[in-house]
Enzyme design. Structure first.
Site, short mmCIF file in Angstrom:
data_model
loop_
_atom_site.label_atom_id
_atom_site.label_comp_id
_atom_site.label_asym_id
_atom_site.label_seq_id
_atom_site.Cartn_x
_atom_site.Cartn_y
_atom_site.Cartn_z
N GLY A 14 132.35 4.41 55.34
CA GLY A 14 132.35 4.28 56.66
C GLY A 14 133.30 3.32 57.45
N SER A 15 134.53 3.42 56.96
CA SER A 15 135.27 2.26 57.43
C SER A 15 136.59 2.50 58.23
CB SER A 15 135.88 1.34 56.44
OG SER A 15 136.28 2.03 55.12
N THR A 16 136.67 3.84 58.80
CA THR A 16 137.78 4.29 59.30
C THR A 16 137.77 3.89 60.90
OG1 THR A 16 136.66 6.27 59.99
CG2 THR A 16 138.13 6.28 58.02
N SER A 17 136.41 3.15 61.35
CA SER A 17 136.32 2.80 62.76
C SER A 17 135.08 1.92 62.60
CB SER A 17 136.23 3.84 63.67
OG SER A 17 134.81 4.37 63.35
N GLY A 18 134.84 1.10 63.78
CA GLY A 18 133.59 0.29 63.87
C GLY A 18 133.49 -0.69 63.01
N ILE A 19 132.07 -1.18 62.75
CA ILE A 19 131.82 -2.43 62.05
C ILE A 19 132.54 -2.20 60.60
CG2 ILE A 19 129.96 -3.60 60.78
CD1 ILE A 19 128.24 -2.75 63.31
N GLY A 20 132.56 -1.12 60.12
CA GLY A 20 133.11 -0.87 58.58
C GLY A 20 134.62 -1.16 58.67
N SER A 141 120.34 -3.09 60.09
CA SER A 141 120.39 -3.23 61.43
C SER A 141 118.96 -4.21 61.88
CB SER A 141 120.33 -1.85 62.33
OG SER A 141 119.85 -2.06 63.71
N TYR A 154 115.73 6.54 63.09
CA TYR A 154 116.91 5.51 62.83
C TYR A 154 116.16 4.35 62.33
CZ TYR A 154 120.81 2.17 63.50
OH TYR A 154 121.81 1.27 63.31
P1 NAD Z 1 130.82 4.01 63.85
O1 NAD Z 1 129.99 5.41 64.36
O2 NAD Z 1 131.39 3.17 64.95
O3 NAD Z 1 131.37 3.83 62.62
C1 NAD Z 1 130.88 4.75 61.55
C2 NAD Z 1 131.67 5.19 60.52
O4 NAD Z 1 131.10 5.86 59.41
C3 NAD Z 1 132.89 5.82 61.04
O5 NAD Z 1 133.99 5.43 60.35
C4 NAD Z 1 132.53 7.17 60.47
O6 NAD Z 1 133.58 8.04 60.49
C5 NAD Z 1 132.02 7.04 59.25
N1 NAD Z 1 131.00 8.08 58.62
C6 NAD Z 1 130.15 8.53 59.42
N2 NAD Z 1 129.38 9.41 58.80
C7 NAD Z 1 129.90 9.32 57.53
C8 NAD Z 1 129.80 10.13 56.11
N3 NAD Z 1 128.89 10.98 56.11
N4 NAD Z 1 130.68 9.73 55.16
C9 NAD Z 1 131.43 8.86 55.30
N5 NAD Z 1 131.83 8.38 56.42
C10 NAD Z 1 130.91 8.62 57.58
O7 NAD Z 1 129.42 2.89 63.60
P2 NAD Z 1 129.22 1.50 63.82
O8 NAD Z 1 128.50 1.09 64.89
O9 NAD Z 1 130.40 0.86 63.12
O10 NAD Z 1 128.01 1.35 62.41
C11 NAD Z 1 128.21 1.08 61.17
C12 NAD Z 1 126.96 0.70 60.69
O11 NAD Z 1 126.46 -0.38 61.55
C13 NAD Z 1 125.93 1.54 60.47
O12 NAD Z 1 124.84 1.61 59.53
C14 NAD Z 1 125.05 1.24 61.62
O13 NAD Z 1 123.60 1.70 61.75
C15 NAD Z 1 125.09 -0.16 61.55
N6 NAD Z 1 124.64 -0.93 63.07
C16 NAD Z 1 125.51 -0.83 64.06
C17 NAD Z 1 124.96 -1.46 65.19
C18 NAD Z 1 125.81 -1.25 66.67
O14 NAD Z 1 125.24 -1.74 67.53
N7 NAD Z 1 127.03 -0.59 66.64
C19 NAD Z 1 123.97 -2.10 65.50
C20 NAD Z 1 123.11 -2.20 64.20
C21 NAD Z 1 123.72 -1.75 63.03
#
Ligand code: NAD
Length: 264
Positions: A14-20, A141, A154
């Site tokens: 899941g690293s195309t965006s966000g934390i990943g 989380s 969740y």
């Molecule tokens: P996001 O939605 O911004 O990014 C998630 C990424 O996962 C995207 O690249 C999406 O395309 C990919 N993805 C989703 N489903 C998928 C699948 N089935 N197969 C492959 N890729 C998939 O999310 P984020 O906010 O960056 O969260 C990342 C992690 O951090 C998650 O596990 C989330 O629970 C955790 N987290 C996030 C927060 C927050 O506030 N953002 C807080 C605590 C924990």
């Protein structure tokens, strides 16, 4: 301390965006070869290109696979048979009243947030143990230990990740493999940014005011009183993935801005 992971291969789900994506960038900066993953080829290609541009000399590859299914995980493992560092980051969240959450949602959340990490750890961990080095990190989380009443499903998946992570760490006894979980708090990933932008629009506020008010009203125990940036979470994860973090094993590490009010 200078973290150098050259010579290692890291997979970030899941690293195309966000934390990943931020973790992938952080690991690429340390010299690791990074495998980017997302569900669609176009998004994966785009993320690979962004990373190569952001980190000069970065070795980045991408695999499109849906890690919420057994087939998707198998395809990913077939494309990348061995990794030294596995970051189980993929996760979904959605606020929903407990009484309105149908069985399908419980199953879906479990498949995406928990089974993905279980299947990939089962595939990659034996070779790590054999090589006597490896890192598995679950991105959980703070909701794992402070269950949000607006998304209990969740919270359940995030607690489950801590359980699996600690259990796997027990299997590393006497080796240089570590398995840990990192618990981010509210973090300004793309998904959260869209949510805050909508809030701002609804309330006729600037995005900054909406973000500040959200933390004040909904996360009052936060000590930093702001969202973390994705890079701030990635910094913790890159450290835990490093050789320098050799004695941190079986831990659930907080990166939640002091939101959880307990000492240990
Ligand atoms: P996001 O939605 O911004 O990014 C998630 C990424 O996962 C995207 O690249 C999406 O395309 C990919 N993805 C989703 N489903 C998928 C699948 N089935 N197969 C492959 N890729 C998939 O999310 P984020 O906010 O960056 O969260 C990342 C992690 O951090 C998650 O596990 C989330 O629970 C955790 N987290 C996030 C927060 C927050 O506030 N953002 C807080 C605590 C924990």
């Amino acid at each position: 301390m200078k973290i150098d992971l050259s010579g290692t291969t890291a997979l970030v789900t899941g690293s195309t965006s966000g934390i990943g994506h931020a973790i992938a960038k952080g690991l690429a900066t340390t010299g690791a070869k990074v495998i980017v993953n997302g569900r669609t080829q176009s998004k994966v290609d785009e993320a690979v290109a962004v990373l190569k541009k952001a980190v000069s000399g970065a070795e980045v590859e991408g695999v499109a696979a849906d890690v919420s299914t057994a087939e998707g995980c198998a395809a990913l493992v077939k494309a990348v048979p061995s990794v030294d560092i596995l970051i189980n980051n993929t996760g979904i969240f959605e606020p929903k009243e407990f009484f309105d959450i149908p069985d399908e949602d419980w199953q879906r959340f479990f498949n995406v947030n928990v089974m993905s990490g279980i299947r990939l750890s089962r595939a990659y961990m034996p070779a790590m143990l054999k090589r006597n080095w490896g890192r598995i990190i679950f991105i959980a989380s703070e909701s794992a230990i402070m269950i949000p009443k607006e998304m209990i499903h969740y919270g359940m998946t995030k607690t489950a990740q801590l359980s699996v992570s600690r259990g796997l760490a027990e299997l590393t006894r006497g080796t240089a493999v570590t398995v840990n979980a990192v618990m981010p708090g509210p973090t300004m990933s793309e998904g959260v940014e869209t949510f805050v932008k909508n809030l701002a629009k609804q309330n006729g506020q600037s995005v900054e005011t909406a973000a500040a008010n959200f933390i004040k009203e909904h996360r009052p125990s936060s000590l930093i009183q702001r969202f973390a940036s994705v890079d701030e979470i990635a910094n913790m994860v890159v450290y835990v993935a490093s050789r320098e973090a050799a004695v941190t094993n079986g831990a659930a590490l907080r990166a939640e801005g002091g939101l959880v009010p307990t000492i240990a």
